[in-house]
Design an enzyme around this catalytic site. Sequence first.
Site, PDB file in Angstrom:
ATOM      1  N   ASP A 181       0.842  -1.190   0.000  1.00 28.37           N
ATOM      2  CA  ASP A 181       0.000   0.000   0.000  1.00 28.37           C
ATOM      3  C   ASP A 181       0.880   1.243   0.000  1.00 28.37           C
ATOM      4  O   ASP A 181       1.989   1.240   0.551  1.00 28.37           O
ATOM      5  CB  ASP A 181      -0.882   0.044   1.255  1.00 28.37           C
ATOM      6  CG  ASP A 181      -1.958  -1.036   1.251  1.00 28.37           C
ATOM      7  OD1 ASP A 181      -2.204  -1.629   0.186  1.00 28.37           O
ATOM      8  OD2 ASP A 181      -2.547  -1.267   2.325  1.00 28.37           O
ATOM      9  N   ARG A 182       0.368   2.302  -0.574  1.00 28.46           N
ATOM     10  CA  ARG A 182       1.120   3.554  -0.625  1.00 28.46           C
ATOM     11  C   ARG A 182       1.535   4.008   0.776  1.00 28.46           C
ATOM     12  O   ARG A 182       2.635   4.511   0.979  1.00 28.46           O
ATOM     13  CB  ARG A 182       0.268   4.633  -1.295  1.00 28.46           C
ATOM     14  CG  ARG A 182       0.982   5.967  -1.464  1.00 28.46           C
ATOM     15  CD  ARG A 182       0.113   6.939  -2.241  1.00 28.46           C
ATOM     16  NE  ARG A 182       0.780   8.223  -2.401  1.00 28.46           N
ATOM     17  CZ  ARG A 182       0.277   9.250  -3.083  1.00 28.46           C
ATOM     18  NH1 ARG A 182      -0.904   9.125  -3.655  1.00 28.46           N
ATOM     19  NH2 ARG A 182       0.937  10.384  -3.178  1.00 28.46           N
TER      20      ARG A 182
END
Length: 321
Positions: A149-150
């Site tokens: 995930d970012r």
Amino acid sequence: MRAMTDTQQTTQQQVQWLHIDEDMAGQRIDNFLRTQLKGVPKSMIYRILRKGEVRVNKKRIKPDYKLQAGDEVRVPPVRVAPKTEGPNPNLNIVSQLDSRIVFEDDALIVVNKPAGMAVHGGSGLSFGLIEALRSLRGDDSLELVHRLDRETSGCLLVAKTRGVLRGLNAQLRDKDMKKIYVALVAGEWSKLDRAVKAPLKKQVLQSGERMVRVDGEGKASETRFKIRQRFAEGTLVQASPVTGRTHQIRVHSQAAGHPIAMDDKYGDEAFSHQMQQLGLSRLFLHAETLSFTHPKTQQWLTVSAPLDTELLSVLDKLTKI
């Protein structure tokens, strides 16, 4: 294998016949076409597959067909977006990636991805980590083995060749690759909660935001948890995902009643605010360790990425119990 020229990448007017060698074998035809036809929307790729315009050994195939060495692939004329320039390797965010590489050899790279950096461009982002790394190394053959995930930091695995990518993807598929994450969660995690087995289902909100929820109709998912340290304010846990679903650790932590600090999708506002007061400005989820069989040496390899200074600083301010 023959590569497309710059002219073909802008507008490919003629049919191409591409020969598949050993290094390219084993991947799905849809993924192969996405690599070859960069700039072509996925919808168009699936449309030409569905209409039978793509042929393998002169036969129609389905999107999940796995290429074999010796295959001849017919690619029809398609319009491709002009090749875009990668990010400037002198940009700070790009040049600093070199110092975040925790392991590298002639087959692969493990980089300690910074929180807030997407793994690839798209959705309004001009570039992500993989584009930055390609620009930094001047090597377009680098490929992501998996994703983070970012908002998550930590170990991200990058393959240098298609053969290495295929071998590592097989380990992921067969659950032979081990991942350990560290998360700071709300509340007192019970010693009895050693695993969360809750099916997960993705949904897209009207705003376009992607969310995941526990749903009986979702995909089987499992995360194993272990307590690292108890604090008066929360619990530092180790999370080992058995499956690899989107947002899995974040949603499973929430489902167990212990959302992760500073999680803007699945978190607890009061707990996140408390941690923010201690200096936390990001999701407290870090991919600490990756363990896998090296695809070339066949040796078991474990690579770790240290916690960033911000996370260590927050832990130092908590009260151990």
